[in-house]
Design an enzyme around this catalytic site. Sequence first.
Site, PDB file in Angstrom:
ATOM      1  N   PRO A  99       0.780  -1.237   0.000  1.00 16.31           N
ATOM      2  CA  PRO A  99       0.000   0.000   0.000  1.00 16.31           C
ATOM      3  C   PRO A  99       0.815   1.292   0.000  1.00 16.31           C
ATOM      4  CG  PRO A  99       0.091  -0.859   2.211  1.00 16.31           C
ATOM      5  CD  PRO A  99       0.820  -1.856   1.355  1.00 16.31           C
ATOM      6  N   GLY A 100       2.124   1.196  -0.170  1.00 18.80           N
ATOM      7  CA  GLY A 100       2.915   2.391  -0.391  1.00 18.80           C
ATOM      8  C   GLY A 100       3.735   2.877   0.782  1.00 18.80           C
ATOM      9  N   GLY A 101       3.761   2.133   1.875  1.00 20.99           N
ATOM     10  CA  GLY A 101       4.534   2.581   3.025  1.00 20.99           C
ATOM     11  C   GLY A 101       6.007   2.744   2.722  1.00 20.99           C
ATOM     12  N   ASP A 157       2.396  -6.077 -13.689  1.00 18.22           N
ATOM     13  CA  ASP A 157       3.154  -7.169 -13.092  1.00 18.22           C
ATOM     14  C   ASP A 157       4.622  -6.805 -13.268  1.00 18.22           C
ATOM     15  OD1 ASP A 157       4.493  -9.455 -12.401  1.00 18.22           O
ATOM     16  OD2 ASP A 157       3.407 -10.779 -13.750  1.00 18.22           O
ATOM     17  N   ASP A 181      10.285  -5.904  -2.698  1.00 21.16           N
ATOM     18  CA  ASP A 181       9.563  -6.482  -1.553  1.00 21.16           C
ATOM     19  C   ASP A 181       8.563  -7.475  -2.127  1.00 21.16           C
ATOM     20  OD1 ASP A 181       8.397  -7.039   0.832  1.00 21.16           O
ATOM     21  OD2 ASP A 181       7.595  -5.049   1.205  1.00 21.16           O
ATOM     22  N   CYS A 198       8.443 -10.356   4.194  1.00 24.81           N
ATOM     23  CA  CYS A 198       7.970 -10.387   5.586  1.00 24.81           C
ATOM     24  C   CYS A 198       7.719 -11.840   5.969  1.00 24.81           C
ATOM     25  CB  CYS A 198       6.725  -9.524   5.778  1.00 24.81           C
ATOM     26  SG  CYS A 198       5.349  -9.886   4.662  1.00 24.81           S
TER      27      CYS A 198
END
Length: 433
Positions: free
Chosen positions: A254-256, A301, A320, A373
């Site tokens: 989401p752009g963090g 993509d 990420d 993560c």
Amino acid sequence: MDTHGLPLRAAAANVLLAVENGHSLTQCLPPALQQLAPEERPALQALCFGTSRWFHRLDGELQTRLKKPLRKQDRVVHHLMLIGLFQLRFSQQATYAVLNESVEACRALDKPHLTGLVNGVLRAAEREGAPEPADNASRFSHPEWMVEKLRHNWPDDWQEILAANNEQAPMTLRVNARRLTRDAYLDLLEEAGIEAAPTRFAPQGIQLTQPVPVDKLPHFADGAVSVQDEAAQLCTTLLDLAPGQRVLDACAAPGGKTCAILEACDGLNEVVAIDESAERLPRVQENLDRLDLDATLKQADAANTGEWWDGKPFDRILLDVPCSASGVIRRHPDIKLLRRESDISPLAAIQLGLLNAMWDILKPGGRLVYATCSVFPQENHRIIQRFRKQKDGVQLVEPDVAWGRDMGAGRQLLPDPDSHDGFFYAVLEKPDA
């Protein structure tokens, strides 16, 4: 999933049924929250997250209390009873309220023929207390495959990882370095009566003693801070950012991290943020707008570079990758219900494919930071090892940091109950042409 007009527990049961059917809490909880009065929303969220967190323990108990499984069309009542058990075992809710309101919720779900079962099961559970867990899934409240995989991968740490996953994660902030210093924001928090301390490793991080709504944070709406786990913030310390660079944040929503990159270095030539999800990409723009930052957003993509890349190589790439999210279970307990062991190998193939694609568009002399993560080596240092065997000249950089474990091909953070999530980072550099 329409939860409008339903009692709180009935709404929560519908949400959990949707999770069992493959929808994440991130997808199905927000619509349900919007159908409630604002003062009821925290309670619904607590029921859904708490029951998901302890699902395997609660479900193990419930199975022993049912003579036979409920029919598929009555499955929502199974979840209603799990919610009741969660409140009996892990909340301060009065017993009579749990029993009475669970029965009323059963009626509201149009299952009046099961009210006697709900009442009987919960009364017996209250009278007899929690049984001894019958297996590791119940004992550790994780799926059996995950318990065994962690035991195999982390023989000295697996129980601590499982215990950390069952804790509620702390609320951590990232101070916008373009606006003010971390010490200055700590002063603002103190003035607002919010207890907090600096994070150990992330230079702009602050951890709150107790979570608070974001609208209570000083100048949140003005872009002074963002909510982001400490481990996720560490990406900017590894990228070695400098003015004039062209930077790619692949798989950005989401752009963090996109915003963290822009905050960390003023004067970057361009930051490109890519995500495959048309639904999630607007979240990136919302975060950029709140923080008054600019990036080039593209829905694509990332691995299919021929569809979106303009031919100009990047000085820095943050990759990420999609992963099992096994390091952030404490923030997303529904992962225990959604993830399957059979997911890991396909994810590893995607990760390796993305790494190969990003390497081709990295400028000679450039740096790529690979991140997950996850706490599963199959997605982490083993991917880096496989990649380096396939590609000549990949230089592994060992960062001089005080965090994580050196895995020989990157650094692994395990979830810390008092600090960061589980995360993996590897820093790779491309030789000059």
